[in-house]
Design an enzyme around this catalytic site. Structure first.
Site, mmCIF file in Angstrom:
data_model
loop_
_atom_site.group_PDB
_atom_site.id
_atom_site.type_symbol
_atom_site.label_atom_id
_atom_site.label_comp_id
_atom_site.label_asym_id
_atom_site.label_seq_id
_atom_site.Cartn_x
_atom_site.Cartn_y
_atom_site.Cartn_z
ATOM 1 N N GLY A 83 0.507 -5.046 0.945
ATOM 2 C CA GLY A 83 -0.689 -5.122 0.109
ATOM 3 C C GLY A 83 -0.413 -5.792 -1.235
ATOM 4 N N ALA A 97 0.861 -1.184 0.000
ATOM 5 C CA ALA A 97 0.000 0.000 0.000
ATOM 6 C C ALA A 97 0.898 1.235 0.000
ATOM 7 C CB ALA A 97 -0.896 -0.028 1.230
ATOM 8 N N GLU A 144 4.577 -4.979 7.164
ATOM 9 C CA GLU A 144 3.806 -3.937 7.861
ATOM 10 C C GLU A 144 4.287 -3.710 9.290
ATOM 11 O OE1 GLU A 144 2.526 -6.349 5.955
ATOM 12 O OE2 GLU A 144 0.853 -5.580 4.751
ATOM 13 N N GLU A 180 -0.639 -9.404 -0.587
ATOM 14 C CA GLU A 180 -2.061 -9.685 -0.328
ATOM 15 C C GLU A 180 -2.868 -9.690 -1.628
ATOM 16 O OE1 GLU A 180 -2.053 -6.469 2.613
ATOM 17 O OE2 GLU A 180 -2.803 -7.903 4.083
HETATM 18 N N1 CO8 Z 1 4.529 3.209 -0.681
HETATM 19 C C1 CO8 Z 1 4.910 4.383 -1.229
HETATM 20 N N2 CO8 Z 1 6.049 4.531 -1.943
HETATM 21 C C2 CO8 Z 1 6.828 3.452 -2.095
HETATM 22 C C3 CO8 Z 1 6.507 2.197 -1.546
HETATM 23 C C4 CO8 Z 1 5.279 2.104 -0.813
HETATM 24 N N3 CO8 Z 1 4.866 0.944 -0.282
HETATM 25 N N4 CO8 Z 1 7.487 1.324 -1.851
HETATM 26 C C5 CO8 Z 1 8.385 2.017 -2.580
HETATM 27 N N5 CO8 Z 1 8.005 3.288 -2.730
HETATM 28 C C6 CO8 Z 1 8.698 4.375 -3.435
HETATM 29 C C7 CO8 Z 1 9.888 4.876 -2.644
HETATM 30 O O1 CO8 Z 1 9.486 5.807 -1.666
HETATM 31 C C8 CO8 Z 1 10.735 5.465 -3.726
HETATM 32 O O2 CO8 Z 1 10.207 6.725 -4.080
HETATM 33 P P1 CO8 Z 1 11.203 8.023 -4.153
HETATM 34 O O3 CO8 Z 1 12.137 7.686 -5.289
HETATM 35 O O4 CO8 Z 1 10.260 9.132 -4.449
HETATM 36 O O5 CO8 Z 1 11.887 8.091 -2.836
HETATM 37 C C9 CO8 Z 1 10.492 4.541 -4.927
HETATM 38 O O6 CO8 Z 1 9.272 3.869 -4.649
HETATM 39 C C10 CO8 Z 1 11.575 3.492 -5.106
HETATM 40 O O7 CO8 Z 1 11.718 2.805 -3.862
HETATM 41 P P2 CO8 Z 1 13.150 2.583 -3.144
HETATM 42 O O8 CO8 Z 1 14.064 3.706 -3.473
HETATM 43 O O9 CO8 Z 1 12.877 2.310 -1.704
HETATM 44 O O10 CO8 Z 1 13.628 1.257 -3.917
HETATM 45 P P3 CO8 Z 1 14.639 0.159 -3.366
HETATM 46 O O11 CO8 Z 1 14.944 -0.709 -4.532
HETATM 47 O O12 CO8 Z 1 15.785 0.776 -2.621
HETATM 48 O O13 CO8 Z 1 13.789 -0.692 -2.274
HETATM 49 C C11 CO8 Z 1 11.846 -1.852 -1.443
HETATM 50 C C12 CO8 Z 1 12.696 -1.451 -2.675
HETATM 51 C C13 CO8 Z 1 12.646 -2.817 -0.572
HETATM 52 C C14 CO8 Z 1 10.598 -2.553 -1.972
HETATM 53 C C15 CO8 Z 1 11.470 -0.592 -0.622
HETATM 54 O O14 CO8 Z 1 10.944 0.387 -1.519
HETATM 55 C C16 CO8 Z 1 10.475 -0.827 0.457
HETATM 56 O O15 CO8 Z 1 10.821 -1.362 1.497
HETATM 57 N N6 CO8 Z 1 9.191 -0.406 0.225
HETATM 58 C C17 CO8 Z 1 8.162 -0.471 1.215
HETATM 59 C C18 CO8 Z 1 7.671 -1.886 1.421
HETATM 60 C C19 CO8 Z 1 6.591 -1.937 2.477
HETATM 61 O O16 CO8 Z 1 6.828 -1.655 3.643
HETATM 62 N N7 CO8 Z 1 5.364 -2.328 2.094
HETATM 63 C C20 CO8 Z 1 4.250 -2.448 2.992
HETATM 64 C C21 CO8 Z 1 3.412 -1.220 2.954
HETATM 65 S S1 CO8 Z 1 2.077 -1.243 4.150
HETATM 66 C C22 CO8 Z 1 0.867 -2.188 3.423
HETATM 67 O O17 CO8 Z 1 1.024 -2.682 2.344
HETATM 68 C C23 CO8 Z 1 -0.431 -2.358 4.193
HETATM 69 C C24 CO8 Z 1 -1.455 -3.165 3.401
HETATM 70 C C25 CO8 Z 1 -2.837 -2.914 3.949
HETATM 71 C C26 CO8 Z 1 -3.712 -2.304 2.859
HETATM 72 C C27 CO8 Z 1 -4.943 -1.699 3.401
HETATM 73 C C28 CO8 Z 1 -5.684 -0.837 2.336
HETATM 74 C C29 CO8 Z 1 -5.047 0.463 2.064
#
Ligand code: CO8
Length: 259
Positions: free
Chosen positions: A110, A66, A133, A113
């Site tokens: 998400g 998400a 999460e 999921e």
């Molecule tokens: N949300 C928003 N932006 C994101 C997300 C995300 N989940 N993941 C990546 N991005 C963005 C980064 O902020 C970055 O943007 P910017 O260049 O503007 O800073 C861009 O994508 C590229 O990401 P990274 O630079 O971090 O790329 P890396 O290759 O270094 O890392 C990862 C990749 C490991 C995937 C890393 O991006 C990461 O850890 N992302 C977050 C993963 C995460 O925690 N996901 C869980 C989110 S919570 C959730 O899903 C709850 C579900 C419940 C849903 C309920 C309905 C809404």
């Protein structure tokens, strides 16, 4: 036909292909993305020419979860209301037509999921699954504690949900989360071939099979067996069933009419 900002929605013969298309954000699932996925499922489910739906992302990310930037300032009531309006989070799981997730790269939170809402997951050898999460001070919200536990069992689901670690494609296949692993450059080809095969089957029979398998996760064995038996008997009302068996006996390909 609808227009989409965050998705590509294509029809390839009898297969509907939904591609998440927010590459700079690693396909982070904003409310807008969730809403469009639900709309795309509505559209493809209603299209009689479509027999199977494939959901995919990019090579680097199926979806990294998400949208954390969108969620960060929100409170309880925002999320409570969004569930019923913007997100319609379970729409993929309620689709009557067969669905396949073709997952390459990150399928996190998400994203994992969403993949699990599909009937099965075909993963590339670069796929990584996780429920991170907990590292954000929250927990999975659209199936990560439920579908993941049913798919891989308590030990691994707890491990993933409590540590937030990722598992690679091989571990996911061993655990039963994915049905097959293919080389990354063959992922879409493999998923589309599987979808074409399914779409060529009798659609009502495919829907019955899907409904029966899904009952296994919702009910006791005895009740599930009863549902299966009822659906099996119902299939004898299908012209496709009569034709399928006749074609086998006559050693010719069946003429499936979806009736
Ligand atoms: N949300 C928003 N932006 C994101 C997300 C995300 N989940 N993941 C990546 N991005 C963005 C980064 O902020 C970055 O943007 P910017 O260049 O503007 O800073 C861009 O994508 C590229 O990401 P990274 O630079 O971090 O790329 P890396 O290759 O270094 O890392 C990862 C990749 C490991 C995937 C890393 O991006 C990461 O850890 N992302 C977050 C993963 C995460 O925690 N996901 C869980 C989110 S919570 C959730 O899903 C709850 C579900 C419940 C849903 C309920 C309905 C809404």
């Amino acid at each position: 036909m609808n227009s989409y900002e965050y998705l590509l929605v294509e029809r390839k013969a009898a297969v509907g292909l939904i591609t998440l298309n927010r590459p700079k954000q690693l396909n982070a699932l904003s409310f807008g993305v969730f809403g469009e996925i639900a709309t795309a499922i509505d559209e493809l489910e209603a299209d009689a020419a479509i027999g199977c739906i494939v959901l995919t992302g990019s090579e680097k990310a199926f979806a990294a979860g998400a949208d954390i930037k969108e969620m960060q300032p929100k409170g309880f009531i925002d999320m409570f209301n969004a569930d019923f309006t913007a997100i319609r989070g379970d729409r993929v799981a309620t689709c009557r037509k067969p669905t396949i997730a073709a997952v390459s790269g990150y399928a996190l939170g998400g994203g994992c999921e969403l993949a699990m809402m599909c009937d099965f997951i075909i993963a590339s050898d670069t796929a990584k699954f996780g429920q991170p999460e907990i590292t954000l001070g929250t927990i999975p919200g659209i199936g990560g504690t439920q579908r993941l536990t049913r798919a891989v069992g308590k030990a691994k689901a707890m491990d993933l949900c409590l540590t937030g670690r990722m598992m690679d494609a091989a571990e996911a296949e061993r655990a039963g989360l994915v049905s097959r692993i293919v080389a990354v450059d063959k992922l879409l080809e493999e998923a589309m071939a599987a979808a074409e095969k399914i779409a060529a089957m009798s659609q009502p029979a495919a829907e019955m099979a899907k409904r029966a398998v899904n009952r296994a996760f919702e009910t006791t064995l005895a009740q599930g067996m009863e549902v299966e038996r009822d659906l099996f008997r119902s299939s004898f009302a299908l012209q496709d069933r009569a034709e399928g068996m006749a074609a086998f006996i006559e050693k010719r390909p069946p003429q499936i009419r979806n009736r």
